[in-house]
Design a protein around this motif. Structure first.
Motif, PDB file in Angstrom:
ATOM      1  N   ARG A 192       0.820  -1.215   0.000  1.00 23.81           N
ATOM      2  CA  ARG A 192       0.000   0.000   0.000  1.00 23.81           C
ATOM      3  C   ARG A 192       0.852   1.263   0.000  1.00 23.81           C
ATOM      4  O   ARG A 192       0.294   2.367  -0.007  1.00 23.81           O
ATOM      5  CB  ARG A 192      -0.914   0.013   1.220  1.00 23.81           C
ATOM      6  CG  ARG A 192      -2.051  -0.985   1.152  1.00 23.81           C
ATOM      7  CD  ARG A 192      -3.010  -0.762   2.300  1.00 23.81           C
ATOM      8  NE  ARG A 192      -4.200  -1.591   2.170  1.00 23.81           N
ATOM      9  CZ  ARG A 192      -5.274  -1.466   2.948  1.00 23.81           C
ATOM     10  NH1 ARG A 192      -5.286  -0.549   3.899  1.00 23.81           N
ATOM     11  NH2 ARG A 192      -6.313  -2.248   2.780  1.00 23.81           N
ATOM     12  N   HIS A 193       2.144   1.110   0.026  1.00 25.00           N
ATOM     13  CA  HIS A 193       3.005   2.266   0.260  1.00 25.00           C
ATOM     14  C   HIS A 193       4.059   2.419  -0.842  1.00 25.00           C
ATOM     15  O   HIS A 193       4.734   1.448  -1.195  1.00 25.00           O
ATOM     16  CB  HIS A 193       3.694   2.131   1.623  1.00 25.00           C
ATOM     17  CG  HIS A 193       2.714   1.988   2.754  1.00 25.00           C
ATOM     18  ND1 HIS A 193       2.005   3.039   3.264  1.00 25.00           N
ATOM     19  CD2 HIS A 193       2.296   0.885   3.439  1.00 25.00           C
ATOM     20  CE1 HIS A 193       1.205   2.607   4.230  1.00 25.00           C
ATOM     21  NE2 HIS A 193       1.372   1.314   4.345  1.00 25.00           N
ATOM     22  N   GLU A 194       4.194   3.642  -1.334  1.00 20.38           N
ATOM     23  CA  GLU A 194       5.188   3.904  -2.368  1.00 20.38           C
ATOM     24  C   GLU A 194       6.594   3.607  -1.869  1.00 20.38           C
ATOM     25  O   GLU A 194       7.455   3.197  -2.651  1.00 20.38           O
ATOM     26  CB  GLU A 194       5.097   5.362  -2.838  1.00 20.38           C
ATOM     27  CG  GLU A 194       3.831   5.661  -3.625  1.00 20.38           C
ATOM     28  CD  GLU A 194       3.808   7.066  -4.180  1.00 20.38           C
ATOM     29  OE1 GLU A 194       4.887   7.713  -4.187  1.00 20.38           O
ATOM     30  OE2 GLU A 194       2.738   7.524  -4.612  1.00 20.38           O
ATOM     31  N   ARG A 195       6.829   3.799  -0.579  1.00 21.43           N
ATOM     32  CA  ARG A 195       8.167   3.526  -0.055  1.00 21.43           C
ATOM     33  C   ARG A 195       8.521   2.048  -0.185  1.00 21.43           C
ATOM     34  O   ARG A 195       9.671   1.692  -0.422  1.00 21.43           O
ATOM     35  CB  ARG A 195       8.276   3.964   1.398  1.00 21.43           C
ATOM     36  CG  ARG A 195       9.720   3.974   1.903  1.00 21.43           C
ATOM     37  CD  ARG A 195       9.816   4.446   3.338  1.00 21.43           C
ATOM     38  NE  ARG A 195      11.208   4.626   3.732  1.00 21.43           N
ATOM     39  CZ  ARG A 195      11.594   4.851   4.970  1.00 21.43           C
ATOM     40  NH1 ARG A 195      10.702   4.955   5.939  1.00 21.43           N
ATOM     41  NH2 ARG A 195      12.874   4.989   5.264  1.00 21.43           N
ATOM     42  N   GLY A 196       7.508   1.177  -0.038  1.00 21.92           N
ATOM     43  CA  GLY A 196       7.752  -0.245  -0.239  1.00 21.92           C
ATOM     44  C   GLY A 196       8.183  -0.537  -1.661  1.00 21.92           C
ATOM     45  O   GLY A 196       9.103  -1.337  -1.893  1.00 21.92           O
ATOM     46  N   VAL A 197       7.536   0.100  -2.636  1.00 21.26           N
ATOM     47  CA  VAL A 197       7.926  -0.068  -4.036  1.00 21.26           C
ATOM     48  C   VAL A 197       9.355   0.418  -4.246  1.00 21.26           C
ATOM     49  O   VAL A 197      10.172  -0.237  -4.900  1.00 21.26           O
ATOM     50  CB  VAL A 197       6.965   0.695  -4.963  1.00 21.26           C
ATOM     51  CG1 VAL A 197       7.394   0.539  -6.421  1.00 21.26           C
ATOM     52  CG2 VAL A 197       5.536   0.205  -4.786  1.00 21.26           C
ATOM     53  N   GLU A 198       9.664   1.568  -3.670  1.00 13.94           N
ATOM     54  CA  GLU A 198      10.997   2.135  -3.824  1.00 13.94           C
ATOM     55  C   GLU A 198      12.069   1.208  -3.258  1.00 13.94           C
ATOM     56  O   GLU A 198      13.109   0.969  -3.892  1.00 13.94           O
ATOM     57  CB  GLU A 198      11.055   3.496  -3.135  1.00 13.94           C
ATOM     58  CG  GLU A 198      12.357   4.242  -3.330  1.00 13.94           C
ATOM     59  CD  GLU A 198      12.323   5.632  -2.713  1.00 13.94           C
ATOM     60  OE1 GLU A 198      13.363   6.314  -2.777  1.00 13.94           O
ATOM     61  OE2 GLU A 198      11.276   6.030  -2.174  1.00 13.94           O
ATOM     62  N   LYS A 199      11.837   0.658  -2.070  1.00  9.29           N
ATOM     63  CA  LYS A 199      12.822  -0.231  -1.457  1.00  9.29           C
ATOM     64  C   LYS A 199      12.950  -1.542  -2.227  1.00  9.29           C
ATOM     65  O   LYS A 199      14.049  -2.108  -2.332  1.00  9.29           O
ATOM     66  CB  LYS A 199      12.460  -0.498  -0.002  1.00  9.29           C
ATOM     67  CG  LYS A 199      12.575   0.714   0.908  1.00  9.29           C
ATOM     68  CD  LYS A 199      14.000   1.260   0.913  1.00  9.29           C
ATOM     69  CE  LYS A 199      14.139   2.478   1.784  1.00  9.29           C
ATOM     70  NZ  LYS A 199      15.525   3.050   1.743  1.00  9.29           N
ATOM     71  N   MET A 200      11.854  -2.033  -2.781  1.00 14.04           N
ATOM     72  CA  MET A 200      11.940  -3.247  -3.587  1.00 14.04           C
ATOM     73  C   MET A 200      12.740  -2.992  -4.860  1.00 14.04           C
ATOM     74  O   MET A 200      13.532  -3.843  -5.299  1.00 14.04           O
ATOM     75  CB  MET A 200      10.536  -3.753  -3.920  1.00 14.04           C
ATOM     76  CG  MET A 200      10.521  -5.071  -4.670  1.00 14.04           C
ATOM     77  SD  MET A 200      11.291  -6.452  -3.770  1.00 14.04           S
ATOM     78  CE  MET A 200      10.007  -6.836  -2.578  1.00 14.04           C
ATOM     79  N   LYS A 201      12.554  -1.821  -5.460  1.00 15.70           N
ATOM     80  CA  LYS A 201      13.350  -1.469  -6.639  1.00 15.70           C
ATOM     81  C   LYS A 201      14.841  -1.421  -6.295  1.00 15.70           C
ATOM     82  O   LYS A 201      15.684  -1.908  -7.048  1.00 15.70           O
ATOM     83  CB  LYS A 201      12.929  -0.090  -7.168  1.00 15.70           C
ATOM     84  CG  LYS A 201      11.547  -0.022  -7.768  1.00 15.70           C
ATOM     85  CD  LYS A 201      11.552  -0.472  -9.198  1.00 15.70           C
ATOM     86  CE  LYS A 201      10.210  -0.200  -9.835  1.00 15.70           C
ATOM     87  NZ  LYS A 201      10.004   1.220 -10.136  1.00 15.70           N
ATOM     88  N   GLU A 202      15.147  -0.804  -5.164  1.00 21.40           N
ATOM     89  CA  GLU A 202      16.548  -0.717  -4.763  1.00 21.40           C
ATOM     90  C   GLU A 202      17.139  -2.105  -4.572  1.00 21.40           C
ATOM     91  O   GLU A 202      18.288  -2.369  -4.946  1.00 21.40           O
ATOM     92  CB  GLU A 202      16.674   0.108  -3.486  1.00 21.40           C
ATOM     93  CG  GLU A 202      16.364   1.585  -3.676  1.00 21.40           C
ATOM     94  CD  GLU A 202      16.386   2.354  -2.369  1.00 21.40           C
ATOM     95  OE1 GLU A 202      16.650   1.733  -1.311  1.00 21.40           O
ATOM     96  OE2 GLU A 202      16.115   3.568  -2.398  1.00 21.40           O
TER      97      GLU A 202
END
Length: 364
Positions: free
Chosen positions: A249-259
């Motif tokens: 539900r969180h953009e930060r989760g997407v960002e960390k998965m990308k990293e």
């Protein structure tokens, strides 16, 4: 892959890549979640024996290693809920987790591991409820053998905890090959997607079937309650396709998965592919990545958008809709401007600058 019959089996390239990604992501997830929550849970519905034929650790052991390390620097608690259907594999998993726990030391009581024999559904939910985990943030790995094995109600229940995330394995070949001929497989697909809209795959040309199922499953995760989804298309050296689909539900989760994705070593023989790339180019994840696919994706997006897009909008689009990171957008836009593929207004590229595509033939 077909479900193995042995207790322990060889680790395939897809699995090696998934575990590398899992390790990297949990290394970011655990400190963040433990800084805001007294208790968090890591769970698996297809836990396996915890080891592969050549001694490589299974995903529960990988997770145990990472979470143990995070707890050395944090006084809070982690629960692990692991469900495995095969009794002999469950016994092996218990042995492997006990061995891993032996390296943690006297504070291991803060890493509470629940291992149960049962099916992913409904037994995983029962075990999560028994462990008291349904009211706390969870990361749930649902890594079966690629078929339609994860019923939609399970995803929907996990998503009711707003800080929970899932990662689901999906291999479209099974439904493409069998669901059009067998009512049982079609019913399994309905349970997996949560509706019958995916039946449209039977009218798609062969080359479009896998992508059609991928897109319908992203929609299913959205309906379950995961606002953001990220699809990893993994291709091994033999050309076998596997989707690893992340929901949060969180953009930060997407960002960390990308990293996590972009620092994973690709020596396993698996490469990624961005679902939105018109050319479907396989990517090697390198320090200096090939942004050719992102260039094509952004040009296609700019041409189909109803109005010009700002740089900030393109960075958010890259984050939420591609496998690329927002930090890779501005350097690429500068090259695209120099190549006269785009118009930038004003000429200096900042977050508020507006971008318009120039060349209609730039995709070819």
């Amino acid at each position: 892959m077909a479900a193995p019959k042995d207790v322990i089996w060889p680790r395939d390239p897809h699995t090696a890549a998934k575990h590398a990604l899992l390790r990297r992501y949990l290394q970011a997830w655990a400190p963040i979640m433990l800084s805001h929550n007294d208790i968090v849970t890591y769970a698996e519905g297809f836990a396996g024996p915890g080891v592969y034929r050549d001694g490589e650790p299974g995903s529960p052991v990988v997770a145990h290693q990472v979470l143990s390390g995070a707890l050395r620097r944090n006084p809070r608690r982690v629960k692990m809920v692991l469900v495995e259907e095969n009794a002999r594999r469950k016994t092996e998993l218990e042995h492997r987790i006990a061995t891993a726990a032996g390296t943690y030391g006297p504070r291991s009581g803060r890493l509470d591991v629940h291992i149960a024999q049962g099916q992913c559904h409904p037994d995983l939910l029962r075990q999560l409820a028994r462990a008291g985990s349904l009211n706390h943030p969870m990361f749930v790995l649902l890594d079966g053998f690629g078929g339609p094995e994860v019923p939609f109600p399970l995803l929907r229940r996990i998503a009711t905890q707003r800080r929970s995330e899932v990662m689901v394995t999906f291999q479209p070949a099974f439904l493409v090959r069998f669901a059009g001929k067998d009512d049982r497989h079609r019913a399994a697909g309905d349970a997996f997607f949560g509706d019958s809209d995916w039946h449209g795959v039977f009218q798609q040309p062969a080359s479009a079937k896998a992508a059609y199922l991928r897109d319908r499953y992203r929609e299913s995760l959205g309906r379950a309650g995961f606002q953001h989804t990220l699809v990893f298309e993994m291709i091994d050296e033999a050309g076998h396709l596997l989707y690893l689909i992340f929901g949060t539900r969180h953009e930060r989760g997407v960002e960390k998965m990308k990293e996590a994705m972009w620092v994973v070593d690709t020596t396993s023989g698996v490469r990624y592919r961005d679902p939105k790339d018109p050319n479907q180019q396989a990517l090697d994840l390198e320090l200096e990545p090939d942004t050719g696919p992102l260039r094509r994706i952004l040009l296609d997006h700019l041409r189909t958008a109803p109005a010009a897009r700002s740089v900030d909008q393109l960075k958010k689009y890259a984050l939420l809709e591609t496998v690329y990171r927002p930090t890779q957008v501005i350097p690429l836009l500068k090259r695209m401007r120099d190549d006269q593929d785009i118009d930038v207004s004003p000429g200096r590229i900042t977050g508020a600058s507006t971008i318009t595509a120039l060349h209609q033939d730039a995709l070819f």
